[in-house]
Design an enzyme around this catalytic site. Structure first.
Site, PDB file in Angstrom:
ATOM      1  N   GLU A 120       7.506   5.121  13.335  1.00 58.29           N
ATOM      2  CA  GLU A 120       6.623   4.923  12.179  1.00 58.29           C
ATOM      3  C   GLU A 120       7.417   4.858  10.882  1.00 58.29           C
ATOM      4  O   GLU A 120       7.029   4.185   9.935  1.00 58.29           O
ATOM      5  CB  GLU A 120       5.583   6.050  12.099  1.00 58.29           C
ATOM      6  CG  GLU A 120       4.554   6.023  13.200  1.00 58.29           C
ATOM      7  CD  GLU A 120       3.630   4.834  13.101  1.00 58.29           C
ATOM      8  OE1 GLU A 120       4.112   3.699  13.309  1.00 58.29           O
ATOM      9  OE2 GLU A 120       2.450   5.014  12.832  1.00 58.29           O
ATOM     10  N   THR A 168       1.356  -1.173   5.436  1.00 55.48           N
ATOM     11  CA  THR A 168       1.231   0.275   5.292  1.00 55.48           C
ATOM     12  C   THR A 168       2.044   0.758   4.091  1.00 55.48           C
ATOM     13  O   THR A 168       1.627   1.652   3.355  1.00 55.48           O
ATOM     14  CB  THR A 168       1.696   0.975   6.582  1.00 55.48           C
ATOM     15  OG1 THR A 168       0.939   0.445   7.666  1.00 55.48           O
ATOM     16  CG2 THR A 168       1.467   2.474   6.528  1.00 55.48           C
TER      17      THR A 168
HETATM   18  N1  HSE Z   1      -1.973   8.100   7.498  1.00 52.46           N
HETATM   19  C1  HSE Z   1      -1.367   6.821   7.414  1.00 52.46           C
HETATM   20  C2  HSE Z   1      -1.746   6.195   6.087  1.00 52.46           C
HETATM   21  C3  HSE Z   1      -1.863   5.969   8.540  1.00 52.46           C
HETATM   22  O1  HSE Z   1      -2.925   6.236   5.767  1.00 52.46           O
HETATM   23  O2  HSE Z   1      -0.881   5.685   5.379  1.00 52.46           O
HETATM   24  C4  HSE Z   1      -1.326   4.569   8.526  1.00 52.46           C
HETATM   25  O3  HSE Z   1      -1.903   3.878   9.633  1.00 52.46           O
END
Ligand code: HSE
Length: 293
Positions: A120, A168
């Protein structure tokens, strides 16, 4: 050769930024592995043209490195990248389970969470675990610095994905550094309500606990049509609506009997904004599954 199917996930659920996540029954990624001297990766399926096959730039490559498990790895994407459904996490979770087994590393599913989260960091800049945890463990998960709490549940969901993308990294860039105490208080109350709703398998309580005034309002501005889609879903019977993960996917909770109407209303509302979309009528489901060929 070993094959693992790992589900898409929806993180945050509004009030649980970087903490809450659920595994979705559909869609999912499928990863196949066999031992090799060096790791090679091939990617097919949804959005595969946007995913690097170089192991240094691929989430699955990071997992192979973390497990010291070189392999020939085939990834069949069912989860489109940059959709808000934890695409990179599905691949990372599947690879972690497959390579752990292939090399007999003996890690438990919970021990694989930080290993899968290594991937990630490549995608978002931070090794947040709220997508990999539910993809590995299934159900509803709560990730904190002390570990992961998991609850089996089957709350009905609709995940609607517009044909637009939000990275993201960009979505994390709009998250505020600070929050007002009033907003923290209401978000804690909502998060607690949502968690109880999950344990009771109660869509009404889950929906009531989905709102937050800290992160979600910043992110909805990145999603064209969000307000219309949310309103349409609520009118069609959804008990709660929020951004799925970092977006642009939108997640709705509802009774099983309302799923079809909610899905149709969300697609129509995106369509009214000249945006094509597809909706998964799904529910909270199980975690990664291993198959031996
Ligand atoms: N918690 C993370 C965000 C998840 O909201 O940035 C990304 O899929």
């Amino acid at each position: 050769m070993l094959t693992v199917r790992a589900p898409a996930t929806s993180a945050n659920l509004g009030s649980g930024f970087d903490v809450f996540g659920v595994a979705l029954e559909t869609p999912a990624d499928v990863v196949r592995v066999e031992r090799a001297r060096e790791t090679t990766i091939s990617v097919t399926g949804a959005g595969s043209e946007f995913i690097p096959e170089d192991p240094e730039g691929n989430t699955v490559g990071a997992v192979a490195k973390a497990l010291d498990a070189p392999a020939r790895i085939e990834i069949d994407k069912g989860v489109r990248p940059a959709s808000g459904l934890g695409s990179s996490a599905s691949s990372a979770a599947a690879a972690a389970v497959a390579l752990n087994e292939l090399y007999d590393r003996g890690h438990s599913r919970k021990e694989l969470v930080p290993i899968a989260a290594e991937g990630e960091a490549l995608v978002s800049g931070e090794a947040h675990s709220d997508n990999v945890a539910p993809s590995l463990l299934g159900g509803f998960t709560i990730v904190t610095d002390d570990g992961v709490t998991q609850v089996d549940t089957s709350v009905p969901l609709v995940a609607c994905l517009p044909e637009t993308a939000v990275s993201t990294r960009d979505a994390r860039g709009v998250v505020p550094d600070e929050a007002a105490l009033d907003d923290v208080v209401s978000t804690v109350g909502n998060a607690a309500t949502l968690a109880v709703g999950m344990t009771r398998n109660d869509p009404e309580l889950v929906g009531r606990g989905m709102d937050d005034d800290i992160v979600t309002p910043q992110r909805t501005a990145l999603i064209d049509g969000y307000d219309d889609v949310r309103e349409a879903a609520l009118e069609a019977g959804a008990t709660g609506v929020t951004v799925s993960g970092a977006g642009p996917g939108i997640l709705a909770v509802c009774d099983r009997s309302s799923r079809r109407a909610v899905a149709g209303a969300m697609i129509d509302a995106f369509d009214d904004n000249d945006i094509e979309s597809r909706a998964y009528q799904t529910q909270v489901g199980s975690g990664a599954t291993l198959y031996r060929d």
